[in-house]
Design a protein around this motif. Structure first.
Motif, PDB file in Angstrom:
ATOM      1  N   UNK A  96      34.051  40.292  42.926  1.00 41.71           N
ATOM      2  CA  UNK A  96      35.378  40.794  42.410  1.00 41.71           C
ATOM      3  C   UNK A  96      36.703  40.708  42.952  1.00 41.71           C
ATOM      4  N   UNK A  97      37.842  40.210  42.592  1.00 41.85           N
ATOM      5  CA  UNK A  97      38.945  40.175  43.036  1.00 41.85           C
ATOM      6  C   UNK A  97      39.509  41.536  43.003  1.00 41.85           C
ATOM      7  N   UNK A  98      40.153  42.056  44.081  1.00 42.71           N
ATOM      8  CA  UNK A  98      40.837  43.507  43.900  1.00 42.71           C
ATOM      9  C   UNK A  98      42.265  42.858  43.107  1.00 42.71           C
ATOM     10  N   UNK A  99      43.038  44.182  42.618  1.00 41.14           N
ATOM     11  CA  UNK A  99      44.224  44.134  41.897  1.00 41.14           C
ATOM     12  C   UNK A  99      45.278  43.666  42.834  1.00 41.14           C
ATOM     13  N   UNK A 100      45.342  43.821  44.221  1.00 44.75           N
ATOM     14  CA  UNK A 100      46.036  43.204  45.005  1.00 44.75           C
ATOM     15  C   UNK A 100      46.340  41.700  45.228  1.00 44.75           C
TER      16      UNK A 100
ATOM     17  N   UNK B  59      39.042  36.400  38.146  1.00 44.46           N
ATOM     18  CA  UNK B  59      38.680  37.809  38.424  1.00 44.46           C
ATOM     19  C   UNK B  59      37.350  37.620  39.633  1.00 44.46           C
ATOM     20  N   UNK B  60      37.052  36.587  40.083  1.00 46.19           N
ATOM     21  CA  UNK B  60      35.974  36.656  40.892  1.00 46.19           C
ATOM     22  C   UNK B  60      36.245  35.493  42.081  1.00 46.19           C
TER      23      UNK B  60
ATOM     24  N   UNK C 213      32.175  41.312  52.363  1.00 49.16           N
ATOM     25  CA  UNK C 213      33.241  42.362  51.994  1.00 49.16           C
ATOM     26  C   UNK C 213      34.645  41.853  52.587  1.00 49.16           C
ATOM     27  N   UNK C 214      35.608  42.250  51.821  1.00 51.87           N
ATOM     28  CA  UNK C 214      36.877  41.621  52.179  1.00 51.87           C
ATOM     29  C   UNK C 214      37.217  42.409  53.516  1.00 51.87           C
ATOM     30  N   UNK C 215      37.715  41.569  54.489  1.00 48.90           N
ATOM     31  CA  UNK C 215      38.094  42.253  55.627  1.00 48.90           C
ATOM     32  C   UNK C 215      39.393  42.976  55.721  1.00 48.90           C
ATOM     33  N   UNK C 216      39.612  44.064  56.407  1.00 53.24           N
ATOM     34  CA  UNK C 216      40.719  44.882  56.173  1.00 53.24           C
ATOM     35  C   UNK C 216      41.637  44.317  57.230  1.00 53.24           C
ATOM     36  N   UNK C 217      43.150  44.565  56.353  1.00 50.49           N
ATOM     37  CA  UNK C 217      44.091  44.317  57.397  1.00 50.49           C
ATOM     38  C   UNK C 217      45.106  45.695  57.438  1.00 50.49           C
ATOM     39  N   UNK C 218      46.006  45.668  58.543  1.00 54.52           N
ATOM     40  CA  UNK C 218      46.902  46.910  58.221  1.00 54.52           C
ATOM     41  C   UNK C 218      48.296  45.976  58.597  1.00 54.52           C
ATOM     42  N   UNK C 219      49.346  46.606  58.103  1.00 59.39           N
ATOM     43  CA  UNK C 219      50.586  46.053  58.047  1.00 59.39           C
ATOM     44  C   UNK C 219      51.177  46.053  59.316  1.00 59.39           C
TER      45      UNK C 219
END
Length: 117
Positions: free
Chosen positions: A4-8, A43-44, A72-78
């Motif tokens: 499922x896609x995240x809101x962001x 949505x997916x 899983x979605x890889x995490x990114x930081x700003x």
């Protein structure tokens, strides 16, 4: 495997389509289909509009990586300088060499100000 896609992610997809998609029109929606844009209802992960996948999605590399990788979605930081996406693996602090140079200049400037006091 779809997830499922995240809101962001949904927000980023909508922003990319409204700003950069050549097939999108505010009044008509998707010009070739003559209906609302297919990507607005996503949505997916999985099947994407071909034009979006090939022409619009590469404009946001962080979103492209998160949508096109399996699992899983890889995490990114700003990035602390410009706010761009930096992989959160701990090895990179800035998104580019130019941001790293800007940060080094700031660090040297602050050091010299402190030393002069």
């Amino acid at each position: 495997m779809a997830r499922e896609l995240t809101r962001e992610e949904k927000r980023a997809i909508r922003a990319l389509v409204t700003k950069w998609c050549a097939n999108y029109d505010r009044e008509c929606g998707c010009l070739p289909l003559d209906c609302e844009c297919y990507m607005f209802g996503k949505c997916w992960t999985g099947a994407y509009c071909r034009y979006f996948r090939e022409a619009v999605l590469p404009l946001d590399p962080a979103l492209e990586v998160s949508l096109m990788t399996e699992g899983p979605r890889p995490d990114f930081k700003p990035c602390p300088i410009c706010g761009g996406a930096v992989p959160a693996d701990g090895r990179m602090a800035y998104c580019s060499e130019s941001c790293a140079r800007i940060a080094l200049r700031r660090q040297k400037r602050d050091y010299m100000r402190k030393k002069r006091r």
